[in-house]
Design a protein around this motif. Structure first.
Motif, PDB file in Angstrom:
ATOM      1  N   ASN A  52     -10.997  47.721 -19.409  1.00 47.81           N
ATOM      2  CA  ASN A  52     -11.409  49.224 -18.917  1.00 47.81           C
ATOM      3  C   ASN A  52     -10.369  50.054 -18.131  1.00 47.81           C
ATOM      4  OD1 ASN A  52     -13.661  51.332 -19.054  1.00 47.81           O
ATOM      5  ND2 ASN A  52     -13.651  50.915 -16.519  1.00 47.81           N
ATOM      6  N   ASP A  53      -9.691  49.381 -17.168  1.00 45.29           N
ATOM      7  CA  ASP A  53      -8.824  50.103 -16.557  1.00 45.29           C
ATOM      8  C   ASP A  53      -7.267  50.399 -17.449  1.00 45.29           C
ATOM      9  OD1 ASP A  53      -7.336  50.706 -13.691  1.00 45.29           O
ATOM     10  OD2 ASP A  53      -5.849  49.405 -14.844  1.00 45.29           O
ATOM     11  N   ARG A  54      -7.112  49.328 -18.324  1.00 44.42           N
ATOM     12  CA  ARG A  54      -5.725  49.715 -19.196  1.00 44.42           C
ATOM     13  C   ARG A  54      -6.294  50.732 -20.089  1.00 44.42           C
ATOM     14  NH1 ARG A  54      -3.424  44.185 -22.211  1.00 44.42           N
ATOM     15  NH2 ARG A  54      -2.741  43.853 -20.118  1.00 44.42           N
ATOM     16  N   ASN A  55      -7.360  50.719 -20.727  1.00 50.09           N
ATOM     17  CA  ASN A  55      -7.767  51.795 -21.478  1.00 50.09           C
ATOM     18  C   ASN A  55      -7.879  53.243 -20.943  1.00 50.09           C
ATOM     19  OD1 ASN A  55      -7.958  49.828 -23.649  1.00 50.09           O
ATOM     20  ND2 ASN A  55      -9.945  49.407 -23.511  1.00 50.09           N
TER      21      ASN A  55
ATOM     22  N   GLY B 159     -10.921  47.792  -4.622  1.00 51.93           N
ATOM     23  CA  GLY B 159     -10.545  49.107  -5.451  1.00 51.93           C
ATOM     24  C   GLY B 159     -11.109  50.525  -4.773  1.00 51.93           C
ATOM     25  N   GLN B 160     -10.562  51.566  -4.993  1.00 53.97           N
ATOM     26  CA  GLN B 160     -10.683  52.875  -4.321  1.00 53.97           C
ATOM     27  C   GLN B 160     -11.264  53.940  -5.274  1.00 53.97           C
ATOM     28  OE1 GLN B 160     -10.795  53.158  -1.057  1.00 53.97           O
ATOM     29  NE2 GLN B 160      -8.950  52.689  -0.168  1.00 53.97           N
ATOM     30  N   ARG B 161     -12.658  53.620  -5.663  1.00 56.38           N
ATOM     31  CA  ARG B 161     -13.163  54.572  -6.508  1.00 56.38           C
ATOM     32  C   ARG B 161     -12.439  54.691  -7.845  1.00 56.38           C
ATOM     33  NH1 ARG B 161     -15.413  59.863  -3.617  1.00 56.38           N
ATOM     34  NH2 ARG B 161     -16.132  58.297  -2.619  1.00 56.38           N
ATOM     35  N   ASP B 162     -12.340  53.455  -8.640  1.00 56.20           N
ATOM     36  CA  ASP B 162     -11.532  53.501  -9.606  1.00 56.20           C
ATOM     37  C   ASP B 162     -12.300  52.940 -10.893  1.00 56.20           C
ATOM     38  OD1 ASP B 162     -12.181  50.690  -9.377  1.00 56.20           O
ATOM     39  OD2 ASP B 162     -10.079  50.359  -8.332  1.00 56.20           O
ATOM     40  N   TYR B 163     -11.378  52.385 -11.752  1.00 52.46           N
ATOM     41  CA  TYR B 163     -12.220  52.058 -13.271  1.00 52.46           C
ATOM     42  C   TYR B 163     -12.737  50.738 -13.012  1.00 52.46           C
ATOM     43  CZ  TYR B 163      -9.254  55.988 -14.735  1.00 52.46           C
ATOM     44  OH  TYR B 163      -8.554  57.078 -14.735  1.00 52.46           O
ATOM     45  N   TRP B 164     -12.777  49.943 -11.993  1.00 50.93           N
ATOM     46  CA  TRP B 164     -13.407  48.749 -11.711  1.00 50.93           C
ATOM     47  C   TRP B 164     -14.934  49.158 -11.164  1.00 50.93           C
ATOM     48  CZ3 TRP B 164     -11.133  43.604 -12.281  1.00 50.93           C
ATOM     49  CH2 TRP B 164     -10.071  43.615 -12.973  1.00 50.93           C
TER      50      TRP B 164
ATOM     51  N   ILE C 183       0.923  44.362 -12.834  1.00 48.48           N
ATOM     52  CA  ILE C 183       2.219  44.172 -13.700  1.00 48.48           C
ATOM     53  C   ILE C 183       1.795  43.574 -14.899  1.00 48.48           C
ATOM     54  CG2 ILE C 183       4.462  43.440 -13.800  1.00 48.48           C
ATOM     55  CD1 ILE C 183       4.481  43.675 -10.813  1.00 48.48           C
ATOM     56  N   ASP C 184       2.032  43.809 -16.184  1.00 51.27           N
ATOM     57  CA  ASP C 184       1.647  43.336 -17.206  1.00 51.27           C
ATOM     58  C   ASP C 184       2.401  43.875 -18.403  1.00 51.27           C
ATOM     59  OD1 ASP C 184       0.104  45.679 -17.988  1.00 51.27           O
ATOM     60  OD2 ASP C 184      -1.695  44.868 -17.176  1.00 51.27           O
ATOM     61  N   ILE C 185       2.091  43.549 -19.620  1.00 58.79           N
ATOM     62  CA  ILE C 185       3.014  44.150 -20.700  1.00 58.79           C
ATOM     63  C   ILE C 185       2.577  45.609 -20.893  1.00 58.79           C
ATOM     64  CG2 ILE C 185       3.593  41.969 -21.561  1.00 58.79           C
ATOM     65  CD1 ILE C 185       1.275  42.584 -23.862  1.00 58.79           C
TER      66      ILE C 185
END
Length: 401
Positions: free
Chosen positions: A81-84, A295-300, A118-120
């Motif tokens: 969800n964060d990645r998208n 998290g700070q009010r994020d995509y999580w 950190i990811d691809i």
């Protein structure tokens, strides 16, 4: 600098003198002292400033409009969800990260350990945004950056090379996550984490969401490597809320190992079912405990407000604390407890009545709070705050200076 008429941990009013960024004298408040150039504490509380040792600055949406939560259950679903979505935010990531860190400092946090995913997909982009914010606020707060494989180490080829590059560029903590449940190869996962940590002489911090017996198995492997590599005092378990949920004997064994190897625990005060580690028992056992906002009010999730005093309230609430001493202990965890994780030269909390951080020789990392008692400060979470970092006022009344 002279700071007059403040009540350390809510006790009798005193005056602080600060020299070269450290507390150089502490004396009973003298109303006759010259006040030119002094900070008038006005009888406010004085606490060590807050230490957030588990925050994901790299995924923040603080200051942006609320959005519908679209994450799927589980670490992988939330990560996707964060990645998208993270690239589609209303403002750039470096701007969001800097704004969030600035708000944290304004609320009283001057020590921060932030994850950088950190990811691809994002490669080093999120790391660079956190590094930029760290540099921007170098005179306002101490910031450690963790190279964090949120999507695992082994599932996407190329991840490890990006993680190593971040360590070359200044990351000071090597992260790991759910060695059994996510990567499904705990030996290889932990071998990579500890090999990189040893190579670059950085600390280790493992996200551990795994259930019961699986969490205990992963922890045994982490302890084996900590002992074999002589990394005592350089490892943290984050979350790890299932380690207290198997049996009393199993929990005791884990606590004994953590004490022996000086492995710390970073909690975000989750509302989880079952038993968590007991805060008082962890402290009495000599285990370092710190607090973070996650998290700070994020995509999580929609939670997070940059205020570790709010999370201190949550820590006390989720652990069912009512007595003043125990609520003050929660504040000690949120301030000095986290500081002692980031700097292992600092003494760990010794008991639920230990109130360190405000003695001669301590760094002048302070927050002054308008409140009757420490407990009332936790309950009311007011805006009357003055924040001091290394002997300099860096924020006042929730505004950066």
């Amino acid at each position: 600098m002279l700071i007059s008429n403040v009540r350390p941990w809510g006790q009798t009013p005193i005056d602080f003198e600060i020299t070269d960024g450290k507390i150089s004298s502490v004396s009973p408040h003298d109303a006759a002292l010259p006040t030119a150039g002094a900070i008038d504490g006005g009888g406010r509380l004085a606490l060590p400033s807050f230490s957030d040792v588990h925050v994901h600055l790299d995924s923040t949406r603080i200051g942006l409009p609320f959005r519908e939560h679209t994450g799927a259950p589980g670490v992988w679903g939330m990560m996707l969800n964060d990645r998208n979505n993270w690239r589609d935010a209303e403002v750039s990531l470096p701007q969001r990260v800097a704004e969030t860190l600035g708000r944290m400092i304004a609320h009283g946090t001057t020590r921060v350990r932030s994850y950088a995913q950190i990811d691809i997909d994002c490669k080093l982009e999120k790391f660079e945004a956190v590094l930029s914010a760290k540099e921007k606020f170098a005179e306002h707060a101490d910031v450690q950056i963790m190279a964090f494989p949120q999507a695992g180490l082994l599932l996407e080829p190329g991840t490890v090379a990006y993680l190593e590059e971040s360590l070359k560029l200044g990351a000071t903590v090597m992260g790991g996550i759910d060695p059994c449940q996510l990567d499904r190869d705990p030996v290889r996962h932990l071998d990579i984490v500890f090999e990189l940590a040893e190579k670059y002489q950085v600390d280790v911090d493992i996200h551990l969401h795994e259930p019961g017996h699986l969490a205990h198995f992963s922890t045994e492997l982490i302890m084996e490597r900590t002992r074999a590599l002589g990394m005592e005092g350089r490892v943290t378990l984050s979350h790890a809320y299932e380690l207290g949920n198997v049996s009393a004997a199993a929990t005791q064994r884990v606590m004994e190992g953590m004490r022996e190897l000086d492995i710390s625990w970073a909690t975000v005060a989750p509302a989880v079912s079952g038993k968590q580690f007991n805060l008082a028992a962890m402290t009495e056992a000599g285990i370092r405990v710190g607090l973070g906002e996650d998290g700070q009010r994020d995509y999580w999730s929609p939670y997070g407000d940059c205020d570790l005093l709010s999370r201190t309230w949550q820590l006390a609430f989720t652990h069912g604390l009512r007595q003043d001493e125990l609520i003050e202990h929660a504040a000690a965890i949120a301030t000095w407890g986290g500081a002692s994780i980031m700097d292992r030269n600092l003494t760990r909390l010794r008991s639920t009545s230990d109130r360190p951080g405000l003695a001669v020789g301590d760094r002048a990392e302070l927050v002054l709070l308008g409140a009757e008692t420490v407990t009332s400060a936790v309950m009311d979470r007011g805006s009357d705050r003055t924040v001091i970092h290394d002997g300099r006022v860096v924020a006042d009344q929730l505004k950066l200076l």
